[in-house]
Design an enzyme around this catalytic site. Structure first.
Site, PDB file in Angstrom:
ATOM      1  N   ARG A   1     -16.853  -5.573  -3.549  1.00  0.00           N
ATOM      2  CA  ARG A   1     -15.905  -4.475  -3.632  1.00  0.00           C
ATOM      3  C   ARG A   1     -15.825  -4.046  -5.093  1.00  0.00           C
ATOM      4  NH1 ARG A   1      -9.504  -4.781  -4.377  1.00  0.00           N
ATOM      5  NH2 ARG A   1      -8.996  -2.596  -4.069  1.00  0.00           N
TER       6      ARG A   1
ATOM      7  N   ASP B   1     -14.432   1.554  -3.567  1.00  0.00           N
ATOM      8  CA  ASP B   1     -13.135   1.953  -3.022  1.00  0.00           C
ATOM      9  C   ASP B   1     -12.963   3.466  -2.967  1.00  0.00           C
ATOM     10  OD1 ASP B   1     -11.841  -0.300  -2.225  1.00  0.00           O
ATOM     11  OD2 ASP B   1     -10.283  -0.226  -3.735  1.00  0.00           O
TER      12      ASP B   1
ATOM     13  N   HIS C   1      -1.272   1.762   3.256  1.00  0.00           N
ATOM     14  CA  HIS C   1      -1.741   0.457   2.767  1.00  0.00           C
ATOM     15  C   HIS C   1      -0.696  -0.065   1.780  1.00  0.00           C
ATOM     16  CE1 HIS C   1      -4.997  -2.382   1.325  1.00  0.00           C
ATOM     17  NE2 HIS C   1      -4.142  -2.429   0.316  1.00  0.00           N
ATOM     18  N   LEU C   2       0.033  -1.101   2.203  1.00  0.00           N
ATOM     19  CA  LEU C   2       1.118  -1.631   1.379  1.00  0.00           C
ATOM     20  C   LEU C   2       0.838  -3.085   1.035  1.00  0.00           C
ATOM     21  CD1 LEU C   2       4.237  -0.188   3.267  1.00  0.00           C
ATOM     22  CD2 LEU C   2       2.995   0.806   1.325  1.00  0.00           C
TER      23      LEU C   2
ATOM     24  N   ASN D   1       0.345  -5.525  -3.017  1.00  0.00           N
ATOM     25  CA  ASN D   1       0.738  -5.446  -4.417  1.00  0.00           C
ATOM     26  C   ASN D   1       0.362  -4.090  -4.995  1.00  0.00           C
ATOM     27  OD1 ASN D   1       1.865  -6.728  -6.821  1.00  0.00           O
ATOM     28  ND2 ASN D   1      -0.209  -6.596  -7.619  1.00  0.00           N
TER      29      ASN D   1
ATOM     30  N   ASP E   1       6.900  -9.988  -5.931  1.00  0.00           N
ATOM     31  CA  ASP E   1       6.579 -10.379  -4.563  1.00  0.00           C
ATOM     32  C   ASP E   1       7.656  -9.836  -3.627  1.00  0.00           C
ATOM     33  OD1 ASP E   1       6.353 -11.891  -2.077  1.00  0.00           O
ATOM     34  OD2 ASP E   1       4.972 -13.198  -3.164  1.00  0.00           O
ATOM     35  N   LEU E   2       7.245  -9.025  -2.662  1.00  0.00           N
ATOM     36  CA  LEU E   2       8.211  -8.376  -1.782  1.00  0.00           C
ATOM     37  C   LEU E   2       9.030  -9.383  -0.979  1.00  0.00           C
ATOM     38  CD1 LEU E   2       8.803  -5.260  -0.867  1.00  0.00           C
ATOM     39  CD2 LEU E   2       7.969  -6.153   1.303  1.00  0.00           C
ATOM     40  N   ARG E   3       8.437 -10.531  -0.688  1.00  0.00           N
ATOM     41  CA  ARG E   3       9.186 -11.543   0.067  1.00  0.00           C
ATOM     42  C   ARG E   3      10.415 -11.992  -0.717  1.00  0.00           C
ATOM     43  NH1 ARG E   3       3.899 -15.158   1.069  1.00  0.00           N
ATOM     44  NH2 ARG E   3       3.693 -14.454  -1.102  1.00  0.00           N
TER      45      ARG E   3
ATOM     46  N   GLY F   1       2.472  -4.091   4.666  1.00  0.00           N
ATOM     47  CA  GLY F   1       2.461  -3.223   5.844  1.00  0.00           C
ATOM     48  C   GLY F   1       2.324  -3.986   7.145  1.00  0.00           C
TER      49      GLY F   1
END
Length: 377
Positions: free
Chosen positions: A73, A130, A187-188, A190, A261-263, A311
């Site tokens: 990638r 990408d 696309h969610l 980081n 970190d979303l958590r 997401g």
């Protein structure tokens, strides 16, 4: 590693490279391996991958010569690359030139390519960009309102990113809907981006010249008035490098909350942390605003697709985004939204005009598949 029938015969990941707590996972149909140990460099990490592939206990090959191709990638292909490409010295030089546009990504990709060339010396090295999926964005959407020579001579334009993910999940959605469709892919992770996809082709996306703009991300600010940059430099005395660091590494959810970190942010918000509550509302607002813009660009909307780490896994964010979107025919089923699955699933109410889909992305599979199609291994 992909067999001719597109059968995945092993998967794995090494994360936290450079830390004492690097995590290695490796799975085949019959074996599973996981270990936490220091992996100081990408070279050592890829050598560990080769060792696992060769190991009598876990491996699937006897010699590295059985690896005929390695897919990489590469985030930024600029105007040079619109398709999957066999890597040559000239290609590597172009990837290096484009490092200024993707400083967090392209240099690391180049390291990975050089290491793979050394370890898998008989394999073809292939770059999957990408930016490639977004080459179909029309000129009225990809051109900036700046002097023309900056596009014609210096290729300053919208390129778009996360292309392998947007391509993979939009194709899955189209197959599910069983028709060419007007889709918004979200696309969610980081890093975050959205794409408007019409009949399988990208017609607009939130990231632009670099992966820095658009949605609020883990550490990146996303869209910001360019005057803020000049104010930081001219009035507050920051250097350009310091401003770049602020916008790319110290902003976004980290800058708003102290957490990236979303958590952690969701947990703190539920405990009553006002900064975390506001950051989540800001994040959801920008996504909803973009859904409205892309519904207009598509002249209609058949489905929205959530994917990537946040997401796919955050029912909280999906609910926050889809609430009060009735005007667009978006109605979320809160019970279905709570269900966790590794499969494509529909989480909208039965009478919702727009499908709300959660589609797990598989960028590694997409990369391997594109490599296979290019080389017809």
């Amino acid at each position: 590693m992909i067999m001719p029938a597109n059968e995945v015969i092993c998967t794995g990941m090494i994360d936290r490279i450079g830390l004492e707590t690097s995590n290695i996972t490796f799975k085949t149909a019959t074996n599973s391996y996981e270990e936490i140990l220091p992996i100081p460099t990408h070279k050592i990490g890829l050598q560990k991958v080769a060792d696992l592939l060769l190991d009598p206990e876990t491996g699937v090959i006897k010699t590295t010569s059985e690896i005929t191709a390695v897919g990489h990638r590469v985030v930024h292909g600029g105007s040079y690359f619109s398709d999957t490409t066999i890597i040559t010295e000239e290609v590597k030089e172009k990837i290096k030139e484009l490092s200024e546009l993707a400083p967090l990504h392209n240099p690391a990709h180049l390291v990975g390519i050089n290491v793979a060339e050394e370890i898998f010396s008989e394999a073809k090295q292939v770059a999957v960009f990408d930016t490639a999926f977004h080459q179909t964005i029309p000129v009225e959407a990809h051109k900036y309102a700046i002097p023309n020579f900056l596009l014609t001579e210096h290729k300053v334009r919208v390129y778009g990113f996360h292309g392998t993910s947007h391509k993979y999940v939009s194709e899955k959605a189209i197959n599910y809907l069983e028709k060419d469709s007007k889709i918004i892919t979200i696309h969610l992770g980081n890093g975050c981006s959205m794409a408007a996809v019409k009949d399988g082709k990208s017609i607009d996306t939130t990231m632009g010249f670099s992966p820095a703009n658009g949605l609020i991300m883990g550490t990146r600010a996303g869209d910001i008035d360019q005057s803020v940059i000049f104010y930081l430099v001219k009035s507050l005395g920051y250097t350009p490098d310091e401003v770049n660091s602020i916008l790319l590494k110290q902003s976004g959810m980290l800058g708003l909350t102290g957490y990236s970190d979303l958590r952690d942010i969701e947990a703190k918000a539920q405990e009553g942390n006002k900064d975390c509550e506001l950051a989540l509302l800001m994040n959801a607002y920008r996504i909803r605003k973009t859904i409205g813009a892309y519904a207009a660009a598509l002249n209609g909307l058949d489905a929205i697709v959530f994917t990537a780490g946040i997401g796919e896994n955050s029912s909280y964010m999906r609910n926050l985004i889809c609430t009060n979107m009735d005007y667009f025919g978006i109605q979320i089923d809160t019970a279905k939204n709570q269900i966790r699955s590794k499969e494509l699933r529909e989480i909208n109410l039965a009478d919702s005009r727009v499908k709300i889909l959660v589609v797990p992305t598989d960028e590694e599979y997409e990369i391997a598949n594109q490599v296979f199609q290019l080389l017809e291994i």
